[in-house]
Design an enzyme around this catalytic site. Structure first.
Site: not given
Ligand code: NAD
Ligand code: UDP
Length: 333
Positions: A124, A148, A152
């Site tokens: 991120s 958080y 990362k």
């Molecule tokens: P999200 O929460 O929609 O998707 C994450 C998925 O992982 C969910 O479906 C959840 O059920 C699953 N999950 C969580 N913990 C788990 C575990 N222990 N075992 C198995 N499954 C698990 O999040 P997103 O927005 O799709 O983000 C995906 C990745 O991108 C994350 O790592 C997040 O930190 C990173 N990210 C997101 C953003 C954002 O703004 N959405 C920005 C930067 C980075």
């Protein structure tokens, strides 16, 4: 080629599964459904026009993880699963260390055991913290504003150590800026639990009448209209970045960092006005004080991804606002 997608039913993961699957990859999804719904699987399958193998597995469950790696020979892993709320991480840091760091260590050990050494990791732009004035490039110093962000950065550092210890690893670390938007079909998108932390889902919930008004968190930043500026990127462009990164790993050993952003910053008010204009909906708002830990301006220098991955964000703010609203309307029916 088989690719394991952790967190593949989540917001970014689901769009990426569709993109990879429609470009010839066989995706196998692991998700513990802690922040997603099983219904997403059916929608993904419709968009891919095929069945997708799904394991309702928590990455903390080492035995089940081993079973999955014993069942399939994966070409690569795309690792999305994890917790993502900066505010929650301040209140519950151990939960974040356990669920983001612990799970990633389990995953990497399995990958090493089965000699699967290609990984795309979701990092991120939060790792840049507040030290650098944008556009930020990958060489900019990092700083941590919350647990958080620390998870990362720690994972990024773990991955660097891993590829130093064994030159066969091929790792792409993707630092996302602010993903918004949804698949143009309106059948998959972002579904936050409870009150949204992020701006776009809050706006769409105001638009649908679920919330009365938007709170604009600060109008005294040194930006063109006083509200915070971010680099909003369409989730479909982000999904395509993962396809490009996977292809890149076929002939690039070692550890590679890429920003994925558009290179353009828009303020909260820019986003609100664009949303109102393209969707012909009024978004009532009130101005509140700043949110602790927020920075004034963040946008990417994504020239490295353009040069090395051949990737560039193609969709503009209007399309992001239209697609976010189409998804909200469909999903809140
Ligand atoms: P999200 O929460 O929609 O998707 C994450 C998925 O992982 C969910 O479906 C959840 O059920 C699953 N999950 C969580 N913990 C788990 C575990 N222990 N075992 C198995 N499954 C698990 O999040 P997103 O927005 O799709 O983000 C995906 C990745 O991108 C994350 O790592 C997040 O930190 C990173 N990210 C997101 C953003 C954002 O703004 N959405 C920005 C930067 C980075
Ligand atoms: N923001 C806002 N109201 C909200 C949520 C966010 O005004 O309800 C602002 C926030 O202060 C920031 C921008 O919108 O300037 C983007 O916030 P978001 O949480 O979506 O992304 P991040 O700050 O994590 O980059």
């Amino acid at each position: 080629m088989k690719v394991l997608i952790t967190g593949g039913l989540g917001y970014i993961g689901s769009h990426t599964v569709v993109e990879l699957s429609n470009n010839g990859f066989e995706c196998i999804i692991i998700d513990n459904l802690s922040n997603s719904s099983i219904d997403v699987l059916g929608e993904i399958e419709k968009l891919c026009k095929k069945k997708i193998e799904f394991w309702s597995t928590d990455l903390r469950n080492k035995d089940e993880l081993a079973q999955i790696f014993d069942t399939h020979k994966f070409h690569a892993v795309v690792h999305f699963a994890g917790l993502k709320s900066p505010g929650e991480s301040v209140l519950e840091p151990l939960k974040y260390f356990d669920q983001n760091l612990g799970t990633t260590i389990n995953l990497l050990k399995e990958m090493q055991r089965k000699n699967v050494k290609k990984l795309v990791f979701s990092s991120s732009a939060t790792v840049y913290g507040d030290l650098t004035w944008p556009p930020v490039h990958e060489g900019a110093p990092t700083s941590i504003l919350n647990p958080y962000g620390r998870t990362k950065l720690m994972i990024e550092e773990m991955l660097q150590d891993l590829s130093k210890s064994d030159s066969e690893w091929c790792i792409a670390i993707l630092r996302y800026f602010n993903p918004i938007g949804a698949h143009p079909s309106g059948t998959i998108g972002e579904k936050p639990n409870g009150v949204p932390n992020n701006l776009m889902p809050y706006i769409t919930q105001v638009a649908s009448g679920e919330r009365e008004h938007l709170n604009i968190l600060g109008d005294d930043y040194s930006t063109h209209d006083g509200t915070g500026v971010r680099d909003y990127i369409h989730v479909m462009d982000l999904a395509n970045g993962h396809l490009k990164a996977l292809n890149y790993l076929n002939n690039h050993l070692g550890n590679h960092l890429f920003n994925l952003g558009t290179g353009r910053g828009y303020s909260v008010l820019d986003l609100v006005k664009t949303f109102e204009e393209v969707n012909s909906i009024k978004i009532p708002y009130q101005v509140m004080k700043r949110r602790p830990g927020d920075i004034a301006v963040s946008f990417a220098d994504s020239s490295k991804a353009e040069k090395e991955l051949g990737w560039k964000a193609e969709r503009g703010l209007r399309e992001m606002c239209k697609d976010s609203w189409r998804w909200e309307k469909n999903s809140s029916k």
